[in-house]
Design a protein around this motif. Structure first.
Motif: not given
Length: 352
Positions: A201-202, A205, A208-209, A239-243
């Protein structure tokens, strides 16, 4: 002005930029010429944001953080140690800059000046506020730079070599127009990622950056992912949802809505999560708010494909797919020696 003098000036510039790398700038009274330039640069940052909606405060701060990190005595010396600057024949080098991300042409600007040449800059209208101000700072901390830095909005004249960046279409024009000059002509490139389905997952993520920083507008942004057959995209989307707050940015949202409408009207198959669409496509250049994906059967075949398509690719992200791949989350953190298109700019400048 010898090489060490030039290095010292850019180190001071790095110290100056280090004050502006966060959302809240913090003045450092030990920075040379700060009383002359600190407030003025804050104003230029504001102008850059107002002039170009893609140049958000966060994106500009990210750029300045990277350059302040790069412009240290240790980094610059490590970058330059393999070159011989004793035989440089000072020339005037024209740089035609792109404007897709803040200060995108700064590495070429740095390379020309650090090599002992004079630079003639033709900026993009999309990114015209920051570099001239930083050039003035260099001239104050080292007056020997005066007369070595020129900007123009007119037709380029009186230069000996050229570094030009543009689209594939403009590159053809550049190649014809500058055919009698030593040149580096850069075309469209995009970056890709190779996934196996075993990523953490890390790692996803971090990927995604690589996708979303600068809204995906940079050549080092990942716009294409290669995945094995039957790849499950659920982990990727999680994982990309943080964006997801990016959809609140109006320019990004407008592109998302437009491209989604095009895909739906064209009845293209695609997956989306409210702020990112993924679509199966063989191209490397995906529109804003879209990432293309392509299935691969085996690693060897994909490695051969990436070699064949090398002139379309800026960098490849993976855990360790090849010896030259970049780790997840690192595409927008290049070192000084990570040359665009893999072409050694300093080597070129030493030979003209």
């Amino acid at each position: 002005m010898d090489l060490q003098d030039r290095i010292n000036a850019f180190v001071k510039l790095g110290e100056f930029l280090n004050q502006f790398q966060d959302n809240i700038s913090i003045k450092n009274d030990n920075v040379q010429a700060n009383d002359l330039f600190y407030e003025g640069f804050k104003h230029q940052l504001k102008l850059a944001q107002e002039h170009n909606g893609w140049f958000t405060k966060q994106n500009i701060a990210f750029t300045l953080k990277n350059w302040s990190r790069a412009l240290t005595e240790e980094n610059i010396s490590q970058w330059l140690k393999k070159y011989d600057f004793q035989t440089v024949n000072p020339q005037t080098v024209a740089i035609i800059m792109a404007g897709n991300i803040p200060l995108v042409g700064f590495h070429d600007f740095l390379s020309v000046l650090i090599s002992g040449h004079t630079v003639l800059v033709k900026q993009s209208s999309n990114d015209k506020h920051l570099l001239p101000f930083l050039a003035k700072y260099l001239e104050i901390v080292n007056p020997d730079f005066k007369g070595k830095i020129k900007f123009t909005e007119e037709k380029l004249q009186n230069f000996d070599a050229v570094i030009a960046t543009g689209s594939n279409n403009t590159a053809r024009y550049f190649e014809y127009y500058f055919k009698n000059k030593p040149s580096i002509i850069r075309k469209n490139r995009n970056s890709a990622a190779v996934l196996t389905g075993n990523e953490t997952k890390e790692e996803l993520e971090a990927l995604s950056d690589d996708i979303f920083i600068y809204y995906g507008l940079g050549c080092r942004n990942v716009s294409k992912i290669f995945v094995p057959k039957d790849y499950n995209f659920e982990g990727f989307f999680n994982a990309v949802y943080k964006w997801n707050p990016i959809i609140n940015e109006s320019k990004y949202a407008n592109n998302y809505d437009y491209n989604k409408a095009v895909y739906l009207m064209s009845e293209f198959d695609m997956l989306e999560n409210g702020f990112l669409m993924i679509k199966e496509d063989e191209s490397y250049a995906s529109p804003i708010a879209t990432v293309f994906y392509e299935y691969y059967d085996n690693s060897k075949t994909l490695q051969e494909k990436l070699k064949t398509d090398a002139d379309k690719i800026q960098c490849v992200v993976s855990r360790s797919f090849t010896d030259t791949t970049i780790q997840f989350g690192e595409t927008q953190n290049p070192e000084l020696w990570d040359y665009a298109d893999g072409e050694d700019t300093i080597e070129f400048l030493l030979k003209i």
